[in-house]
Design a protein around this motif. Structure first.
Motif, short mmCIF file in Angstrom:
data_model
loop_
_atom_site.label_atom_id
_atom_site.label_comp_id
_atom_site.label_asym_id
_atom_site.label_seq_id
_atom_site.Cartn_x
_atom_site.Cartn_y
_atom_site.Cartn_z
N GLU A 1 0.84 -1.20 0.00
CA GLU A 1 0.00 0.00 0.00
C GLU A 1 0.87 1.25 0.00
OE1 GLU A 1 -3.50 2.07 -0.31
OE2 GLU A 1 -3.19 -0.10 -0.40
N ALA A 2 1.99 1.22 0.69
CA ALA A 2 2.92 2.35 0.68
C ALA A 2 3.43 2.60 -0.74
CB ALA A 2 4.08 2.08 1.62
N ILE A 3 3.79 1.54 -1.43
CA ILE A 3 4.28 1.66 -2.80
C ILE A 3 3.19 2.21 -3.72
CG2 ILE A 3 5.13 0.35 -4.79
CD1 ILE A 3 6.45 -1.57 -2.74
N ARG A 4 1.97 1.75 -3.50
CA ARG A 4 0.86 2.11 -4.38
C ARG A 4 0.33 3.52 -4.11
NH1 ARG A 4 -1.69 -2.30 -4.03
NH2 ARG A 4 -2.68 -1.87 -2.04
N SER A 5 0.29 3.95 -2.84
CA SER A 5 -0.49 5.14 -2.49
C SER A 5 0.30 6.30 -1.91
CB SER A 5 -1.58 4.74 -1.47
OG SER A 5 -2.40 3.71 -1.97
N SER A 6 1.51 6.09 -1.46
CA SER A 6 2.22 7.13 -0.72
C SER A 6 3.11 7.98 -1.63
CB SER A 6 3.08 6.51 0.39
OG SER A 6 3.95 7.47 0.94
N SER A 7 2.89 9.27 -1.61
CA SER A 7 3.77 10.18 -2.34
C SER A 7 5.11 10.30 -1.64
CB SER A 7 3.11 11.56 -2.48
OG SER A 7 2.83 12.11 -1.21
N LEU A 8 5.11 10.21 -0.33
CA LEU A 8 6.36 10.30 0.42
C LEU A 8 7.26 9.10 0.11
CD1 LEU A 8 7.99 11.87 2.51
CD2 LEU A 8 6.79 10.62 4.31
N PHE A 9 6.68 7.93 0.06
CA PHE A 9 7.44 6.73 -0.31
C PHE A 9 8.04 6.89 -1.70
CE2 PHE A 9 8.28 2.53 -1.84
CZ PHE A 9 8.62 1.77 -0.73
N ASP A 10 7.26 7.40 -2.62
CA ASP A 10 7.69 7.54 -4.00
C ASP A 10 8.84 8.54 -4.13
OD1 ASP A 10 7.24 6.88 -6.83
OD2 ASP A 10 6.65 8.97 -7.01
N GLN A 11 8.88 9.53 -3.24
CA GLN A 11 9.91 10.57 -3.31
C GLN A 11 11.19 10.20 -2.57
OE1 GLN A 11 7.92 13.96 -1.63
NE2 GLN A 11 6.28 13.90 -3.17
N ALA A 12 11.10 9.22 -1.69
CA ALA A 12 12.24 8.88 -0.83
C ALA A 12 13.33 8.16 -1.61
CB ALA A 12 11.77 8.01 0.33
N ASP A 13 14.55 8.30 -1.15
CA ASP A 13 15.67 7.58 -1.71
C ASP A 13 16.00 6.36 -0.84
OD1 ASP A 13 17.87 7.05 -3.43
OD2 ASP A 13 19.21 7.94 -1.96
N PHE A 14 16.13 6.60 0.45
CA PHE A 14 16.42 5.53 1.41
C PHE A 14 15.34 5.56 2.47
CE2 PHE A 14 18.47 3.21 4.79
CZ PHE A 14 19.34 2.33 4.16
N ILE A 15 14.85 4.38 2.87
CA ILE A 15 13.72 4.29 3.79
C ILE A 15 14.06 3.38 4.96
CG2 ILE A 15 11.33 3.49 4.04
CD1 ILE A 15 11.01 4.12 1.01
N PHE A 16 13.79 3.85 6.17
CA PHE A 16 13.85 3.00 7.34
C PHE A 16 12.43 2.55 7.67
CE2 PHE A 16 17.93 5.15 8.09
CZ PHE A 16 18.73 4.03 8.35
#
Length: 238
Positions: free
Chosen positions: A89-104
Motif C-alpha cells: 500500500e505504501a508503494i501504491r499510495s504514498s507520495s512520500l514513499f515515491d519521493q524517498a531515496d532511502f527508507i527505514f
C-alpha cells in the motif's frame, strides 16, 4: 515429525486492546517526528484514520498518513502477510514513499530510541550501504522490527515474496526479508548490517512483554550484534 520455529512471533497478536494500540501508535509517531529529523510515513491498515491527531504535521508535510482496509485476508497466513500488504500500500499510495531515496521501516508501535544515529549515518555516508538489515546468525531469517533499504528494494525484491508468506508453511516475513536481501546482494546491492543495535522501547504485540530499553541492556546487545557482524563479514556476507 517436521516443524519450524517462528523467528519473530508473527503468527499471533496478543495485544488486542484497540484503544491501547491507538495510543501507542500516536505516541510512536510523535516520537519519530521529534527524533528522526526526517519525514514520517504511517500506514494504517485497519481503516481507522488518525489524521485528525496530526493536522499541523500533515499540513507541513513532515508526516503522511495512509489509511486502508488491509485486514481482510486469511489470518492463517500470519501477521507477516498483513505486513507485506502494508508495504504494498505504501508503494501504491504514498507520495512520500515515491519521493524517498532511502527508507527505514519500523514496526508501528515500536520506538527506536537511537533512530537518529541511523538517519545520520545514511546522510553522512550515502554510498556506504543500500541495505541495512540485521540477518540472524543462520542467515535464513532477518530481524524485521527495524531495517533500512533503498526505495527500490521494497518494490523490486521484497514484495515479490507476498504469495509465499504463510506461517503454516514456516515461511515468515522474516524469512522473506532475508531472502530478498540475498537476492538484492546477488543483484549488486551494497549490504551492511545496522551499525548499532536498535534500542527498542515498546510493548510487544505478539509476545506481550515490555522491552527493557535501559542503556546498560542495550550496550550488551550492541556488543553482541557487532560480534555477529564480524563473523558474517568473515564469511563474505557484505
Amino acid at each position: 515429525m517436521t516443524g519450524c520455529i517462528d523467528p519473530g512471533g508473527m503468527h499471533m497478536t496478543i495485544l488486542t486492546d484497540k484503544a491501547k494500540r491507538k495510543v501507542q501508535y500516536i505516541d510512536a509517531i510523535r516520537f519519530y517526528l521529534n527524533s528522526a529529523s526526517v519525514p514520517v510515513l504511517f500506514i494504517e491498515n485497519s481503516g481507522n484514520d488518525i489524521s485528525s491527531e496530526f493536522r499541523k504535521e500533515i499540513n507541513e508535510k513532515t508526516l503522511e498518513i495512509v489509511t486502508f482496509n488491509g485486514n481482510d485476508y486469511d489470518k492463517k497466513k500470519g501477521k507477516g502477510y498483513g505486513e507485506m500488504l502494508i508495504i504494498e500500500e505504501a508503494i501504491r499510495s504514498s507520495s512520500l514513499f515515491d519521493q524517498a531515496d532511502f527508507i527505514f521501516k519500523a514496526t508501528g508501535r515500536y520506538k527506536v530510541l537511537n533512530v537518529r544515529s541511523f538517519v545520520e549515518f545514511v546522510n553522512e555516508k550515502p554510498d556506504a550501504a543500500e541495505l541495512m538489515v540485521n540477518l540472524l546468525p543462520t542467515l535464513a531469517d532477518a530481524d524485521s522490527r527495524f531495517f533500512g533499504a533503498k526505495r527500490d528494494f521494497f518494490r523490486d525484491f521484497l514484495i515479490g515474496y507476498r504469495s509465499r508468506l504463510n506461517d503454516q508453511d514456516c515461511f515468515y516475513f522474516e524469512t522473506a526479508l532475508a531472502s530478498a536481501v540475498h537476492m538484492a546482494i546477488v543483484d549488486g546491492y551494497r549490504y551492511s548490517g545496522l551499525h548499532h543495535y536498535p534500542r527498542y522501547s515498546a510493548e510487544s504485540g505478539t509476545g506481550g512483554g515490555v522491552y527493557n530499553d535501559s542503556w546498560s541492556r542495550w550496550v550488551i546487545k550492541d556488543l553482541l550484534l557487532k560480534g555477529q557482524h564480524r563473523l558474517q563479514q568473515a564469511f563474505k556476507i557484505r
